[in-house]
Design a protein around this motif. Structure first.
Motif, short mmCIF file in Angstrom:
data_model
loop_
_atom_site.label_atom_id
_atom_site.label_comp_id
_atom_site.label_asym_id
_atom_site.label_seq_id
_atom_site.Cartn_x
_atom_site.Cartn_y
_atom_site.Cartn_z
N GLY A 1 -16.70 -16.59 -7.53
CA GLY A 1 -17.89 -17.32 -7.10
C GLY A 1 -18.43 -16.73 -5.81
N PRO A 2 -19.27 -17.47 -5.11
CA PRO A 2 -19.87 -16.94 -3.89
C PRO A 2 -18.85 -16.73 -2.79
N GLY A 3 -19.03 -15.63 -2.08
CA GLY A 3 -18.27 -15.40 -0.86
C GLY A 3 -19.18 -15.75 0.30
N ASN A 4 -19.81 -14.71 0.86
CA ASN A 4 -20.72 -14.93 1.98
C ASN A 4 -22.18 -15.08 1.56
N THR A 5 -22.49 -14.79 0.29
CA THR A 5 -23.89 -14.61 -0.07
C THR A 5 -24.76 -15.84 0.18
N LEU A 6 -24.32 -17.03 -0.23
CA LEU A 6 -25.14 -18.22 -0.01
C LEU A 6 -25.26 -18.55 1.47
N ASN B 1 -19.96 -23.22 3.32
CA ASN B 1 -18.70 -22.64 3.75
C ASN B 1 -17.54 -23.25 2.97
N ARG B 2 -17.54 -24.58 2.88
CA ARG B 2 -16.49 -25.28 2.14
C ARG B 2 -16.56 -24.93 0.65
N PHE B 3 -17.76 -24.75 0.13
CA PHE B 3 -17.96 -24.39 -1.26
C PHE B 3 -17.24 -23.08 -1.59
N THR B 4 -17.43 -22.07 -0.77
CA THR B 4 -16.73 -20.80 -0.97
C THR B 4 -15.23 -21.01 -0.97
N ALA B 5 -14.73 -21.75 0.00
CA ALA B 5 -13.28 -21.99 0.09
C ALA B 5 -12.77 -22.74 -1.14
N VAL C 1 -13.99 -22.76 -4.29
CA VAL C 1 -13.93 -21.97 -5.52
C VAL C 1 -12.82 -20.93 -5.44
N VAL C 2 -12.57 -20.39 -4.25
CA VAL C 2 -11.46 -19.44 -4.09
C VAL C 2 -10.12 -20.15 -4.30
N ALA C 3 -9.94 -21.27 -3.65
CA ALA C 3 -8.67 -22.00 -3.74
C ALA C 3 -8.40 -22.48 -5.16
N GLU C 4 -9.44 -22.99 -5.84
CA GLU C 4 -9.26 -23.48 -7.21
C GLU C 4 -8.85 -22.35 -8.14
N ALA C 5 -9.49 -21.19 -7.99
CA ALA C 5 -9.19 -20.06 -8.86
C ALA C 5 -7.78 -19.55 -8.63
N ILE C 6 -7.38 -19.42 -7.39
CA ILE C 6 -6.02 -18.95 -7.10
C ILE C 6 -5.01 -19.99 -7.57
N GLY C 7 -5.28 -21.26 -7.32
CA GLY C 7 -4.37 -22.31 -7.75
C GLY C 7 -4.21 -22.34 -9.26
N ARG C 8 -5.27 -22.00 -10.01
CA ARG C 8 -5.20 -21.99 -11.47
C ARG C 8 -4.21 -20.95 -11.97
N CYS C 9 -4.02 -19.90 -11.19
CA CYS C 9 -3.08 -18.85 -11.58
C CYS C 9 -1.63 -19.23 -11.33
N PHE C 10 -1.42 -20.27 -10.55
CA PHE C 10 -0.05 -20.62 -10.16
C PHE C 10 0.25 -22.09 -10.42
N GLU C 11 -0.28 -22.60 -11.54
CA GLU C 11 -0.07 -24.00 -11.87
C GLU C 11 1.39 -24.29 -12.16
N GLY C 12 2.15 -23.27 -12.55
CA GLY C 12 3.56 -23.47 -12.84
C GLY C 12 4.45 -23.49 -11.63
N LEU D 1 -14.20 -20.64 10.28
CA LEU D 1 -14.23 -21.89 9.53
C LEU D 1 -13.80 -21.67 8.09
N LEU D 2 -14.18 -20.57 7.51
CA LEU D 2 -13.76 -20.27 6.15
C LEU D 2 -12.24 -20.11 6.09
N ARG D 3 -11.67 -19.41 7.05
CA ARG D 3 -10.21 -19.27 7.11
C ARG D 3 -9.55 -20.65 7.23
N LYS D 4 -10.11 -21.49 8.07
CA LYS D 4 -9.56 -22.84 8.26
C LYS D 4 -9.64 -23.64 6.97
N ASN D 5 -10.76 -23.55 6.26
CA ASN D 5 -10.90 -24.27 5.00
C ASN D 5 -9.93 -23.75 3.94
N LEU D 6 -9.76 -22.44 3.85
CA LEU D 6 -8.82 -21.87 2.89
C LEU D 6 -7.39 -22.32 3.18
N GLU D 7 -7.02 -22.30 4.43
CA GLU D 7 -5.67 -22.71 4.80
C GLU D 7 -5.43 -24.19 4.51
#
Length: 398
Positions: free
Chosen positions: A215-220, A300-304, A306-317, A334-340
């Motif tokens: 999804g979007p990174g910095n573009t939006l 900013n939160r939106f980017t975080a 979509v990234v977190a959801e996608a990575i989490g989907r790979c490690f549901e187990g 702020l993006l780093r803070k949201n991701l963490e």
């Protein structure tokens, strides 16, 4: 034998090649130039980043490029002219940079140029029956080769599409060759205009390796700043977004795109995640009156998210990888803070700890792809589905 083909054969036989990687991203901030020494190929590839810089574009060129990129109503004459203009400009910037570094052009074996993406149209985006995945980059390779006198390999994404892919992301090749490690599961997360990652399992099983846009990174965020904050091109150090608060209702509306329900791998671009996309989300959610800082904080939160959801989907187990960051988004506090916050307990690092400047990583990737074009062999990436890495078109100097 034609002297240009003779030169190619000499390059193929070399144990180590000096390759310049060029990358110009969706942010339009400038041209990334990475001077690399590359030996071997495939899993035996060894890369040394010798020099790196970003040469900024002037404001007039940025405006010209914004007039044609990611638009359905592009001025075809301007697009055609920019293809030649950007190729010639990149040639001049390479020569100027080599002079600054006190490196002779004759010592460079190859230039690897990504070009400037003007439109990315996977079938999942255009939805038109009878039309394939497609993408278009400008900045003609012949202009670079003739302008520098250096053999140039460019237009990498077309082979990926011709062989059944979507033309992006191509990071899987460089990530797999350079960063696979049996000691840890790794996610190589690049937050440029679009956020994408490569999953590298510690077992090295290519059936599990894949690379995907999420999804979007910095573009939006960048587009919003450019439209609403005069004289600014992006939110440096999250100063603007840090003054606001993200809005749950708008965030939920932003997350409604069918793209987020597609499986991996998938690709996208600013063609989808545009100011029109934001406007429609605000209309649906009744949030058109939000303060600008709150909108930016939400993006900013939106980017975080979509990234977190996608990575989490790979490690549901269970279990989580080490995440290695690259791209401009890693400089956004702020993006780093949201991701963490969204990925608690995950260890975040940058590719600097793996020997590659994270700002240079994409330019290095295209240098590596040029090396594979010359010296590599077929490689099967399982779920990625493309059993080849010989991408790029060759442009000879005079």
């Amino acid at each position: 034998m034609n002297r240009n083909w003779q030169r190619c054969f000499e390059l193929v036989r070399k144990k180590e090649r000096i390759i310049i990687g060029l990358m110009s991203g969706t942010s339009l901030d400038g041209l990334d130039i990475a001077l690399c020494s590359i030996g071997g190929s495939g899993m035996k590839t060894k890369v040394k980043l010798l020099k790196f810089c970003t040469v900024p574009y002037d404001s007039a060129l940025r405006e010209e490029m914004r007039a044609v990129i990611f638009r359905r109503d592009t001025d075809l004459q301007l697009l055609t002219l920019l293809n030649a203009k950007i190729g010639s400009l990149h040639a001049r910037l390479v020569l100027q940079t080599l002079q600054k570094w006190e490196v002779a052009p004759e010592g460079i074996d190859v230039i690897a140029s990504h070009g400037q993406t003007v439109f990315h149209a996977p079938a999942s985006f255009h939805g038109l029956d009878g039309y394939p995945n497609a993408t278009l980059q400008i900045g003609d390779g012949d202009h670079i080769a003739v302008g520098t006198g250096i053999l140039t390999i460019s237009d990498f994404r077309q082979k990926h599409i011709a062989a059944g892919g979507e033309g992006a992301p191509l990071a899987v090749y460089g990530d797999y060759f350079l960063f696979s490690d049996e000691r840890e599961d790794r996610v190589m997360l690049n937050v440029g205009g679009i956020a994408n990652f490569t999953f590298l399992p510690r077992d090295g099983n290519t059936e599990r390796i894949f690379s995907t846009d999420v999804g979007p990174g910095n573009t939006l965020m960048d587009q919003y700043v450019q439209r609403h904050f005069e004289g600014l091109s992006y939110d440096r150090d999250s100063v603007l977004a840090g003054k606001g608060n993200y809005h749950e209702v708008l965030l939920d509306a932003l997350l409604e795109a069918p793209f987020f329900r597609l499986g991996f791998p998938k690709t996208t671009g600013p063609e989808l995640f545009s100011m029109d996309y934001l406007q429609k989300a605000q209309e649906r959610s009744g949030t058109g009156g939000l303060a600008k800082e709150d909108v930016l904080a939400t993006l900013n939160r939106f980017t975080a998210e979509v990234v977190a959801e996608a990575i989490g989907r790979c490690f549901e187990g269970g279990g989580m990888p080490v995440i290695y960051l690259s791209g401009g988004g890693m400089h956004n506090p702020l993006l780093r803070k949201n991701l963490e916050a969204l990925l608690p307990g995950v260890l975040f690092r940058t590719t600097a700890e793996l020997g590659i400047n994270p700002d240079a990583k994409e330019a290095v990737l295209f240098a590596l792809l040029a090396n594979e074009m010359l010296a590599g062999d077929a490689a099967n990436f399982g779920r990625q589905g493309i059993p080849m890495v010989a991408m790029g078109k060759v442009s000879f100097p005079l």
